[in-house]
Design an enzyme around this catalytic site. Structure first.
Site, PDB file in Angstrom:
ATOM      1  N   ARG A  32       0.817  -1.219   0.000  1.00 57.30           N
ATOM      2  CA  ARG A  32       0.000   0.000   0.000  1.00 57.30           C
ATOM      3  C   ARG A  32       0.853   1.273   0.000  1.00 57.30           C
ATOM      4  O   ARG A  32       0.460   2.267  -0.608  1.00 57.30           O
ATOM      5  CB  ARG A  32      -0.979  -0.005   1.167  1.00 57.30           C
ATOM      6  CG  ARG A  32      -0.388   0.013   2.548  1.00 57.30           C
ATOM      7  CD  ARG A  32      -1.461   0.237   3.626  1.00 57.30           C
ATOM      8  NE  ARG A  32      -2.557  -0.714   3.552  1.00 57.30           N
ATOM      9  CZ  ARG A  32      -3.508  -0.817   4.465  1.00 57.30           C
ATOM     10  NH1 ARG A  32      -3.473  -0.039   5.536  1.00 57.30           N
ATOM     11  NH2 ARG A  32      -4.485  -1.686   4.342  1.00 57.30           N
ATOM     12  N   LEU A  67      -7.471  -2.616  15.999  1.00 55.35           N
ATOM     13  CA  LEU A  67      -8.579  -3.175  16.786  1.00 55.35           C
ATOM     14  C   LEU A  67      -8.039  -3.998  17.948  1.00 55.35           C
ATOM     15  O   LEU A  67      -8.550  -3.938  19.072  1.00 55.35           O
ATOM     16  CB  LEU A  67      -9.487  -4.022  15.901  1.00 55.35           C
ATOM     17  CG  LEU A  67     -10.253  -3.285  14.806  1.00 55.35           C
ATOM     18  CD1 LEU A  67     -11.025  -4.267  13.940  1.00 55.35           C
ATOM     19  CD2 LEU A  67     -11.192  -2.265  15.406  1.00 55.35           C
TER      20      LEU A  67
END
Length: 379
Positions: free
Chosen positions: A146, A247
């Site tokens: 990315r 998370l």
């Protein structure tokens, strides 16, 4: 039942011993400690003084100080800004992770994610002429990591002078509404049927790897102050976050911090002396003028976001960062001086937090001359 939720309240500043205690004995004889926060009640328009034995910052990320972001509108770096002003130790502020493909729409600063799984299943990035370009930047093409993809996209956007690029999903073999229902619905809401036309995409500020330095319980360098979540720098993400670890971090540090505070609360340790609590004054309005003209605030935000995007964004250089430092230094000073006599409001609180956060991120990026992780130096 022991939790009181105060909706429509915004943290203005942390209460600390040397900065806010009126009695001089506490300025010299007591360790610098967090005592709570000044909080703006949006319903009354009045600041409130909230004293606390322990204060936990869980204010999220900083993405909204950049022109393009996947973050919620409130992610302007409030926790970073307040901690910086209180003298709390910060770390790794230069490490801002950008997601390469977010849905581009002119009307919003928050951009929904277009999952990278689409490229994994055959989608291709195209320029404004409809030509694929990733192989010019990396032999892995659209399947490059990315960071590489985001850097290539910015280079193409600057070279072509365009505000966005396109993701052609015609190469995805599966039924798009079934395989990618969220993306399909989000695009349909703005009038784009991805079965017939490419998706306009732009890289966007996604996850902040730095923040307020903490230990495994969320404790910061200031007694009485804790930080968890994206505003904290736990060391878990290093210089570049791996997918989904945010998370896990929120769950692990949230539980660890909560259990730690339950233990020390039960033991009765570290509580604020009553005399010290009584020495904290209520907020004083420095002025009642109304300079918070929405047009002025909008222009200040435009300056912050464009400066950060162009100079402290995906690809950085000494010249870009120097320009950003000078512009942000002047803007922070201007905002402070101009609004000093203005009655406090939610837009002004956000603007102060955002400008201060952008300034300290810029300073951190200037100090790090190495290209590492998501801190990409083109020079």
């Amino acid at each position: 039942p022991r939790i009181t939720c105060l909706h429509n309240h915004s943290a203005i500043d942390l209460l600390t011993t040397p900065h806010h205690a009126q009695n001089s004995q506490y300025r010299y004889s007591v360790t610098n400690r967090c005592l709570g926060a000044y909080v703006l009640n949006a319903e009354t328009g009045e600041p409130e003084t909230i004293l606390a034995d322990w204060t936990v910052l869980a204010t999220g990320g900083v993405g909204q100080v950049f022109l393009h972001s996947t973050n919620a509108p409130g992610c302007v770096g409030a926790g970073i800004s307040m901690a910086f002003r209180a003298g709390v130790e910060l770390a790794n502020l230069e490490f801002m992770q950008f997601h390469p493909t977010a849905l581009y729409e002119e009307r919003s600063y928050r951009r929904p994610l277009i999952t990278e799984a689409m490229r994994g299943e055959g989608a291709r990035l195209l320029d404004d002429r409809g030509e694929a370009f990733m192989l010019r930047h990396d032999k892995r093409g659209d399947l490059a990591p990315r960071d590489v993809v985001a850097q290539a996209m910015v280079e193409e956007m600057l070279r072509r002078g365009v505000p966005c690029l396109y993701l052609d999903v015609s190469g995805v073999k599966q039924d798009l509404p079934t395989r990618f229902p969220t993306v399909f619905e989000q695009c349909l809401e703005i009038g784009i049927d991805i079965r017939k036309e490419p998706i306009p995409v732009v890289p966007a500020a996604h996850y902040f790897c730095g923040g307020i330095l903490t230990d495994t319980f969320g404790r910061t360098s200031m007694p009485g102050l804790y930080a968890i979540g994206e505003c904290a720098c736990t060391g878990l993400h290093g210089a570049n976050r791996l997918a989904s670890t945010s998370l896990l971090e929120a769950a692990v540090w949230g539980r660890s911090c909560g259990q730690h505070l339950a233990r020390i609360t039960a033991s009765g340790r570290e509580a604020i002396p009553r005399a010290l609590a009584a020495a904290i004054p209520d907020w004083r309005h420095e002025g009642n003028e109304h300079h918070d003209d929405p047009a002025l605030v909008a222009q200040d935000w435009a300056n912050i976001r464009n400066t950060m995007w162009n100079y402290v964004g995906i690809s950085r250089s000494k010249a870009r960062l120097r320009r950003a430092f000078e512009d942000m230094r002047d803007l922070v000073r201007h905002i402070h001086d101009f609004y000093k006599g203005t009655r406090i409001s939610k837009p002004l609180v956000d603007l102060f937090h955002g400008s201060q956060t952008a300034y300290v991120i810029t300073q951190a990026a200037m100090r790090n001359k190495n290209s590492i992780g998501c801190h990409h130096r083109v020079d």
